[in-house]
Design an enzyme around this catalytic site. Structure first.
Site, PDB file in Angstrom:
ATOM      1  N   GLU A 122      14.261  15.027  -1.964  1.00  0.00           N
ATOM      2  CA  GLU A 122      15.498  14.309  -1.348  1.00  0.00           C
ATOM      3  C   GLU A 122      16.540  15.614  -1.125  1.00  0.00           C
ATOM      4  OE1 GLU A 122      16.225  10.612  -3.051  1.00  0.00           O
ATOM      5  OE2 GLU A 122      14.561   9.741  -1.983  1.00  0.00           O
ATOM      6  N   GLU A 267       7.907   7.526  -1.545  1.00  0.00           N
ATOM      7  CA  GLU A 267       8.226   6.654  -2.637  1.00  0.00           C
ATOM      8  C   GLU A 267       8.618   5.287  -2.045  1.00  0.00           C
ATOM      9  OE1 GLU A 267      11.768   7.787  -4.713  1.00  0.00           O
ATOM     10  OE2 GLU A 267      10.853  10.013  -5.178  1.00  0.00           O
TER      11      GLU A 267
END
Ligand SMILES: *[C@@H]1O[C@H](CO)[C@@H](O)[C@H](O)[C@H]1NC(C)=O
Ligand SMILES: *[C@@H]1O[C@H](CO)[C@@H](O)[C@H](O)[C@H]1NC(C)=O
Ligand SMILES: *[C@@H]1O[C@H](CO)[C@@H](O)[C@H](O)[C@H]1NC(C)=O
Ligand SMILES: *[C@@H]1O[C@H](CO)[C@@H](O)[C@H](O)[C@H]1NC(C)=O
Length: 482
Positions: A122, A267
């Site tokens: 991220e 995720e």
């Protein structure tokens, strides 16, 4: 299955017509190790196998972890942490070394089924304030070049796991999806490179975070039961955030000319503690709902095929930063010691239930608690609790959490015990001046959700872990003058 070509997808489509299978592409899981007491890798690998996880996503390339996955056939996504992006992005030599040590060695010598390299984690998160913006693409490019040079590129694909905040919809309808304006060009550079490299886009999707950060978020829209008021996008009805979010990305890709770029859900999950919306009931409902939702290779309106997804996460991690919130240490489907937290049918075991970890070594049955005769207003209490909570884990205390109903003495004992257990039950870790004592009577309140844990034995897999434990211990001696 992991990487699926268009042809495979067609074959899967046919397979679904003829076989009654739960989910052809299986389910993956994230295995993070930011714990004071991580389970030994061989125990975790057995846990993965016995629960039928077919893919695992790692956040680094820790040697023992990868070695333990050797020979299992489990597909592995190896991670490059954000703080290494500058190194591998800054030098082709460094990227080649990273691949030689962390990919080639494990494929050739340890028989690890590595399928992806996750370049960064991220990195474009708005809280990073653009720190990794310039360096992510060079890192991606160098790692891909190193994989090509080492002839891994047919088996091992690069990707960049991104938070869903890299795209948005101007109208909140998925069909208006596009990449965030301030990173639009970066995103297109990356997306184009992934496309040319036959690599997938990886996105992390979190309805829980939406609910956590917006009290007006419609709760039912976070789940998969179809109870939410649908969003009508030109005739396509969306009753859950996951579909709408993934399709916002699919539209963003399509709008920019990449309609066929495969998407991986890197995720997805729900935490069980640390917030009033983080509990066993919601987590079970979300994860079971997700598994049923994608069962049988069903996707979203824009991406109707099988979805490659990695649950977040396998095990709780008690050393994660709680900057995002106290829930951050409680994402595991399993507790820190590998015990299932709630019933969950992944469709991968004969029993239809989660299988607990085997061979876990616990420390002794003893706890550190507040002395019965110590006074709540003893001047030593407040600094002791602050100290214990700042170093150990008090995220289960507070409104709506598993230990949120403890009285003041219970609170204090919980903090002391957390510190004591994290420090391997050392006598010196239960010497909060005048107010603490060690007991062999389990202080866990009967009939509630709160648990006073006993820690598992430390795993000394790497020298770094040993050192950080020692530093905390010395700190205790210095600060409290023990
Ligand atoms: C391999 O990965 C580990 C863990 O992420 C890292 O510490 C190490 O520097 C990497 N090795 C090379 C040669 O880059
Ligand atoms: C983010 O960047 C801006 C402008 O460069 C700066 O003013 C701000 O302090 C930074 N914030 C953080 C948290 O680093
Ligand atoms: C227990 O601790 C939590 C977290 O520090 C605090 O919010 C709560 O008010 C405490 N409860 C009592 C009864 O002291
Ligand atoms: C502990 O208790 C003793 C006796 O009651 C007292 O003299 C001492 O100051 C206390 N120590 C601390 C750190 O509170």
């Amino acid at each position: 299955m992991g990487w699926v070509s268009v042809q495979d997808r067609v074959n899967i489509g046919f397979a679904c017509l003829f076989m009654v299978v739960w989910s052809v592409s299986g389910i993956g899981v994230n295995w993070g190790t930011q714990s004071t007491h991580p389970l030994p890798p061989d125990i975790v690998v057995r846990l993965l196998r016995e629960n039928g996880f077919q893919r695992v996503k790692l956040f680094d390339a820790e040697y023992d972890t990868l070695k333990a996955l050797g020979g299992t056939g489990i597909e592995v996504m190896v991670g490059i942490p954000n703080d290494m992006l500058a190194t591998v992005g800054g030098s082709m030599k460094a990227a080649e070394k990273w691949v030689a040590k962390n990919i080639t060695q494990h494929i050739t010598s340890n028989n690890v089924n590595i399928r992806y390299v996750a370049v960064g984690n991220e990195p474009f998160l708005e809280t990073y304030n653009g720190s990794y913006l310039g360096i992510t693409f060079p890192a991606l490019r160098n790692i891909q070049a190193a994989l090509v040079k080492a002839r891994h590129n047919n088996q091992v694909k690069v990707t960049v796991p991104l938070n869903a905040d890299v795209y948005a919809s101007s109208s909140s309808l998925p069909s208006d999806g596009d990449f965030r304006a301030n990173i639009h060009d970066y995103m297109l550079t990356i997306v184009n490179f992934l496309s040319v490299s036959a690599a997938p886009f990886t996105v992390n999707i979190y309805p829980f975070i939406s609910l956590y950060s917006d009290p007006n978020f419609p709760v039912e829209y976070g789940f998969f039961d179809g109870n939410a008021t649908p969003i009508n996008d030109g005739g396509t009805l969306y009753t859950n955030m996951f579909d709408a979010n993934l399709d916002t990305l699919a539209h963003a890709l399509q709008r920019n000319g990449f309609a066929d770029l495969p998407i991986i859900v890197g995720e997805i999950g729900w935490p069980t503690d640390g917030d009033r919306n983080a509990n066993l009931e919601y987590a079970r409902r979300f994860n079971q709902g997700f598994m049923s939702h994608i069962a049988g290779g069903r996707g979203t309106p824009m991406r109707p095929g099988p979805i490659d997804a990695y649950l977040f996460s396998l095990i709780d991690e008690d050393a994660k930063s709680i900057a995002p919130g106290n829930f951050e240490r409680h994402w595991g489907v399993f507790t820190f010691d590998g015990q299932p937290k709630y019933p969950l049918n992944l469709g991968t075991t004969n029993s239809g239930t989660l299988v607990p970890a085997k061979g876990v070594q616990y420390q002794q049955r003893k706890w550190c608690v507040m002395k019965p005769n110590a006074k709540l207003d003893d001047p030593s209490v407040a600094p002791s609790v602050n100290y214990a909570c700042s170093l150990a884990d008090c995220t289960c205390l507070g409104y709506g959490t598993s230990c949120g109903n403890l009285d003041s003495r219970g609170n204090i004992s919980y903090a002391f015990n957390s510190y004591f257990q994290q420090n391997n039950q050392l006598d010196i870790a239960c010497k909060f001046p005048n107010v603490s004592m060690i007991t062999k009577t389990d202080p866990t309140p009967i009939g509630g959700t709160c648990k006073f844990n006993i820690m598992i034995q430390p795993y000394y897999g790497s020298a770094e872990r040993r050192q950080s434990g020692l530093v905390a211990f010395l700190f205790l001696i210095l600060v409290l003058g023990l």
